[in-house]
Motif scaffolding. Structure first.
Motif, PDB file in Angstrom:
ATOM      1  N   ARG A 167       0.967  -0.530   0.203  1.00  0.00           N
ATOM      2  CA  ARG A 167       0.565   0.227   0.101  1.00  0.00           C
ATOM      3  C   ARG A 167       0.471   1.051  -0.466  1.00  0.00           C
ATOM      4  O   ARG A 167       1.668   1.300   0.098  1.00  0.00           O
ATOM      5  CB  ARG A 167      -0.438   0.149   1.107  1.00  0.00           C
ATOM      6  N   ILE A 168       0.588   2.016  -0.981  1.00  0.00           N
ATOM      7  CA  ILE A 168       1.558   3.621  -1.270  1.00  0.00           C
ATOM      8  C   ILE A 168      -0.063   4.621  -0.451  1.00  0.00           C
ATOM      9  O   ILE A 168      -0.836   4.895  -0.228  1.00  0.00           O
ATOM     10  CB  ILE A 168       1.269   3.856  -2.096  1.00  0.00           C
ATOM     11  N   TYR A 169       0.764   5.038   1.127  1.00  0.00           N
ATOM     12  CA  TYR A 169      -0.365   6.529   1.092  1.00  0.00           C
ATOM     13  C   TYR A 169       0.922   7.569   1.230  1.00  0.00           C
ATOM     14  O   TYR A 169       2.178   7.746   0.443  1.00  0.00           O
ATOM     15  CB  TYR A 169       0.141   6.230   3.122  1.00  0.00           C
ATOM     16  N   GLU A 170      -0.445   8.528   1.167  1.00  0.00           N
ATOM     17  CA  GLU A 170       0.400  10.272   0.567  1.00  0.00           C
ATOM     18  C   GLU A 170       0.461  10.988   1.825  1.00  0.00           C
ATOM     19  O   GLU A 170      -0.457  10.767   2.565  1.00  0.00           O
ATOM     20  CB  GLU A 170      -0.759  10.515  -0.397  1.00  0.00           C
ATOM     21  N   ASN A 171       1.370  11.673   1.727  1.00  0.00           N
ATOM     22  CA  ASN A 171       2.099  12.397   3.375  1.00  0.00           C
ATOM     23  C   ASN A 171       1.350  13.741   3.000  1.00  0.00           C
ATOM     24  O   ASN A 171       2.130  14.673   1.623  1.00  0.00           O
ATOM     25  CB  ASN A 171       3.689  12.230   3.391  1.00  0.00           C
ATOM     26  N   LEU A 172       0.604  14.515   4.105  1.00  0.00           N
ATOM     27  CA  LEU A 172      -0.286  15.346   4.385  1.00  0.00           C
ATOM     28  C   LEU A 172       0.389  16.343   4.859  1.00  0.00           C
ATOM     29  O   LEU A 172       0.236  17.421   4.460  1.00  0.00           O
ATOM     30  CB  LEU A 172      -1.689  15.419   4.362  1.00  0.00           C
ATOM     31  N   LEU A 173       1.142  15.546   5.642  1.00  0.00           N
ATOM     32  CA  LEU A 173       2.010  16.560   6.455  1.00  0.00           C
ATOM     33  C   LEU A 173       2.709  17.469   5.723  1.00  0.00           C
ATOM     34  O   LEU A 173       3.490  17.955   5.161  1.00  0.00           O
ATOM     35  CB  LEU A 173       2.995  16.050   7.732  1.00  0.00           C
ATOM     36  N   PRO A 174       3.559  18.881   6.359  1.00  0.00           N
ATOM     37  CA  PRO A 174       4.608  19.591   5.669  1.00  0.00           C
ATOM     38  C   PRO A 174       5.649  19.089   6.190  1.00  0.00           C
ATOM     39  O   PRO A 174       5.829  18.435   6.855  1.00  0.00           O
ATOM     40  CB  PRO A 174       4.058  21.927   6.419  1.00  0.00           C
ATOM     41  N   ALA A 175       6.380  19.533   5.168  1.00  0.00           N
ATOM     42  CA  ALA A 175       7.748  19.355   5.259  1.00  0.00           C
ATOM     43  C   ALA A 175       8.751  20.049   6.399  1.00  0.00           C
ATOM     44  O   ALA A 175       9.928  18.855   7.366  1.00  0.00           O
ATOM     45  CB  ALA A 175       9.045  19.482   4.319  1.00  0.00           C
ATOM     46  N   LYS A 176       8.490  21.074   6.709  1.00  0.00           N
ATOM     47  CA  LYS A 176       9.400  21.307   8.633  1.00  0.00           C
ATOM     48  C   LYS A 176       7.525  21.928   9.283  1.00  0.00           C
ATOM     49  O   LYS A 176       6.506  21.782   8.358  1.00  0.00           O
ATOM     50  CB  LYS A 176      10.051  22.419   7.632  1.00  0.00           C
ATOM     51  N   ASP A 177       8.205  21.550  10.363  1.00  0.00           N
ATOM     52  CA  ASP A 177       7.116  21.400  11.312  1.00  0.00           C
ATOM     53  C   ASP A 177       6.239  20.564  11.380  1.00  0.00           C
ATOM     54  O   ASP A 177       5.077  21.416  11.792  1.00  0.00           O
ATOM     55  CB  ASP A 177       6.895  23.171  11.357  1.00  0.00           C
ATOM     56  N   VAL A 178       7.194  19.678  11.303  1.00  0.00           N
ATOM     57  CA  VAL A 178       5.422  18.383  11.863  1.00  0.00           C
ATOM     58  C   VAL A 178       4.615  18.355  12.646  1.00  0.00           C
ATOM     59  O   VAL A 178       4.043  18.592  12.767  1.00  0.00           O
ATOM     60  CB  VAL A 178       6.918  17.190  11.625  1.00  0.00           C
ATOM     61  N   LEU A 179       5.703  18.667  14.285  1.00  0.00           N
ATOM     62  CA  LEU A 179       5.331  18.720  15.645  1.00  0.00           C
ATOM     63  C   LEU A 179       4.084  19.280  15.125  1.00  0.00           C
ATOM     64  O   LEU A 179       2.864  19.724  16.170  1.00  0.00           O
ATOM     65  CB  LEU A 179       6.293  18.685  16.360  1.00  0.00           C
TER      66      LEU A 179
END
Length: 547
Positions: A241-253
Motif C-alpha cells: 500500500r502507498i499512502y500520501e503524506n499530507l504533513l508539511p516538510a517542516k514544523d511537523v510537530l
C-alpha cells in the motif's frame, strides 16, 4: 515527440542483469545518499563498501568482536557514518573515511533492521527493530535505549514514563514491528501486528496519530520515499500500500499539535484516528491477483515514480515494478535463486538484488544503439547500398557545406567552479558530503602466502635447479623465465598456477634432467677416449721427442 507519451510502458527502469558483485556471502545492501557507494553486509560479520562507478572495493570494515551475519546496513545523511546491525544482537557505528569503530552496543534481542536518524549530519541516534521486542531508539553517546509504543494506550492523555536503560528487559513475545523515520527525522512511523500505523514523537515517547490499515493485517515493512511525500507499507495480506503524506516538510510537530487542537468532541483512539486521517491517505494498492505471493524488501525508485517489490517464493528471483498509478510495467526474472534483499539506485535506473547464495546482481536498462543520434542526417541502412559521391564532396570549401557563423561568444568566461544542485539531491551544500573513497589494495591472505611459498619451494627443489646447483650455476628465481611464466615475479600480484602448468613444469624438469645425463655420458666417453690415446699413442711421441 516524447517517448513516454507514445508508449507509457517505455520508462526508465532496469531490464536485464548487467553484472554481479561477489565478496563472501552477502546478506543485505544499501546505497549512500548519492548512490556512488554501495555497502553490503556479509555472513562472516564484515561489511564491504564498493565504489559503484568503478565496481571496485573501496573499503572493508571488519569488527573482531563480531562473527555473526549482518542483518542490515544504514548510511548517514552525508555518508560519513555507517550503522551495521548483526545477528549477535549488536549495533556498530563506523566512521567510513577512517574505517574506525565509533561505538558499539549490544541489545537483548537481535535487530532485524536499524536506521540512522536522517535529520542529523553526524547522527548518534538510531532506530532499531528487534526480533521480538518493540522498536527502540538507541543513543550511542549516552548508551541508553528508549522503547517506543506499539499500540495506543487506553488513556493517551496520561503518559507513562519512558523506559530508558542501558539493557532494557525483554517484554512478552509478540510479532516484530516495522518502523522508520520520516524525512526530517522528527517522527517515527511504526507499523504493528494489529494492522495500524502509529505516528510517534520519539522524544516524548507519545503516540500523536493513528492510521488503520485496511484489512487489519500485520505490517512487515514500512519505508518513506526519497522526497518524503509517500509512505509504503507491506502487510501479511500480501498487499503493498502507498499512502500520501499530507504533513508539511517542516514544523511537523507543530502541525500535528494544531490538528489535535482542531479536533473537538472526540477523545482517545477516535481522536488519534481523526488526526491520522489528516496525516496519511491511501493512494494505491499493489498485489499479484493470480499467485497471491508475499513480497520482500519493497521500496521506491530514486525519483519516487516507480514501486518495486521482490518475490518471497523459494527458488525465484523475480522483481515486480509498478508505476505510481498502479500498473504493472515489468517483471524481472533472474537466476533460480531466492531473493533476500534489494535496493534501487538513488539517481540512475539501476536495481541491486541479493540472492540466497550471497551474490549481488546489478540490473540496468538494456540500451540499444541509436546511430541516428550522432547527426540529424545520419541514416541507418538495412543492407549495403551503392554510394555515389558528389562532385564537390572532397573540395576544400564545398558549396553545400558553407561555414556558418557561430552564435557562441568566445570571449565570455565559462564558470567551471560552481556545482549545480541536481534534482535528486536534498543535501545541505554547507556540509561536505562524502561521495567517494580512495580504493585500497587488498593484501594477500595467509593461505595465498602459504601457497606462494609452497610453489617457490617446489621450483627451488625441482631437478632443473638441482642440476644447475651441481654444475655451479645459481638459478635466480626472480628473473628466471620459468618463474616469470608462472607469475612468480616478486613485487607483483602472484597467482596460483593451474594443474596443466604444473604438469608442463614437471615435463620440462624431466627433459632437462635427461639431457643433462646425456651430456655427462658423452663427456665421460670423450674423456675416456682421450685418456686411452694419451696412454697408448701420445706417450710414444713424447718418448721419441725426449730421446
Amino acid at each position: 515527440m516524447n517517448a513516454p507519451i507514445i508508449d507509457p510502458l517505455q520508462g526508465d527502469f532496469p531490464e536485464v542483469i548487467e553484472e554481479y558483485l561477489e565478496h563472501g556471502v552477502i546478506k543485505c545492501v544499501a546505497f549512500n545518499h548519492r548512490g556512488s557507494l554501495l555497502a553490503a553486509g556479509c555472513a562472516d560479520g564484515s561489511c564491504v563498501i564498493w565504489d559503484f562507478e568503478t565496481r571496485g572495493i573501496a573499503k572493508v570494515l571488519r569488527d573482531n568482536d563480531c562473527a555473526a551475519a549482518i542483518t542490515s546496513v544504514s548510511w548517514s545523511k552525508y555518508g560519513h557514518r555507517l550503522l551495521v546491525s548483526a545477528a549477535d544482537k549488536s549495533l556498530t557505528l563506523w566512521d567510513v573515511s577512517t574505517g574506525e569503530k565509533i561505538a558499539r552496543t549490544t541489545l537483548q534481542q537481535t535487530p532485524l533492521h536499524a536506521r540512522l536518524n536522517p535529520g542529523l549530519s553526524s547522527p548518534s541516534l538510531c532506530l532499531a527493530c528487534p526480533l521480538s521486542s518493540a522498536p527502540m531508539i538507541v543513543d550511542f553517546e549516552i548508551g541508553c535505549t528508549t522503547l517506543l509504543p506499539v499500540c495506543v494506550p487506553e488513556m493517551p492523555d496520561v503518559l507513562a514514563p519512558p523506559q530508558r536503560s542501558k539493557c532494557p528487559e525483554s517484554g512478552p513475545p509478540f510479532s516484530p514491528a516495522a518502523a522508520c523515520f520520516n524525512k526530517c527525522g522528527d517522527l517515527v512511523y511504526v507499523g504493528n501486528a494489529k494492522g495500524e500505523i502509529l505516528i510517534v514523537d520519539y522524544k516524548s515517547v507519545r503516540v500523536l496519530a493513528l492510521v488503520p490499515v485496511s484489512g487489519g493485517s500485520a505490517v512487515k515493512n514500512i519505508v518513506f520515499s526519497r522526497d518524503g511525500k509517500y509512505l509504503l507499507t507491506n502487510s501479511h495480506d500480501r498487499i503493498i500500500r502507498i499512502y500520501e503524506n499530507l504533513l508539511p516538510a517542516k514544523d511537523v510537530l507543530r502541525s500535528l499539535e494544531d490538528l489535535g487542537k482542531n479536533v473537538d468532541g472526540v477523545d482517545g483512539v477516535e481522536k488519534m484516528k481523526t488526526v491520522g486521517s489528516k496525516c496519511l491517505t491511501l493512494f494505491r494498492e499493489f498485489q499479484d491477483l493470480v499467485t497471491k505471493m508475499h513480497w520482500k524488501a519493497p521500496c521506491f525508485s530514486g525519483d519516487g515514480e516507480w514501486v518495486v517489490g521482490g518475490s518471497a517464493c523459494k527458488g525465484e528471483h523475480k522483481i515486480y515494478i509498478w508505476d505510481r498509478a498502479g500498473h504493472l510495467v515489468k517483471i524481472l526474472e533472474g537466476p533460480k535463486e531466492a531473493l533476500i534483499d534489494l535496493a534501487w539506485h538513488p539517481v540512475h535506473p539501476v536495481i541491486v538484488s541479493v540472492s540466497l547464495t550471497g551474490l549481488v546482481y546489478i540490473w540496468a536498462k538494456d540500451y540499444t544503439e541509436n546511430w541516428s543520434a550522432f547527426a540529424p542526417d545520419f541514416k541507418e541502412l538495412e543492407e549495403n547500398e551503392e554510394y555515389v559521391e558528389r562532385e564537390d564532396e572532397f573540395d576544400l570549401m564545398p558549396e553545400t557545406g558553407k561555414v556558418k557563423v557561430s552564435s557562441v561568444n568566445e570571449d565570455e568566461e565559462v564558470d567551471i567552479e560552481t556545482v549545480e544542485k541536481d534534482a535528486f539531491s536534498d543535501s545541505d551544500m554547507s556540509v561536505e558530503e562524502l561521495r567517494y573513497l580512495p580504493a585500497e589494495p587488498i593484501p594477500d591472505t595467509n593461505e595465498e602466502q602459504d601457497e606462494l611459498k609452497l610453489i617457490e619451494a617446489r621450483i627451488s627443489a625441482s631437478p632443473a635447479s638441482e642440476e644447475a646447483g651441481q654444475n655451479g650455476h645459481v638459478t635466480d628465481l626472480v628473473s628466471s623465465p620459468q618463474a616469470e611464466e608462472m607469475g612468480e615475479t616478486r613485487g607483483k600480484r602472484k597467482r596460483k598456477p593451474s594443474e596443466k602448468a604444473m604438469e608442463l613444469q614437471a615435463e620440462k624438469a624431466k627433459a632437462s634432467k635427461a639431457s643433462g645425463r646425456t651430456v655427462r655420458e658423452k663427456s665421460r666417453a670423450v674423456g675416456d677416449q682421450e685418456i686411452d690415446e694419451s696412454v697408448n699413442g701420445g706417450g710414444d711421441d713424447d718418448d721419441d721427442a725426449y730421446y
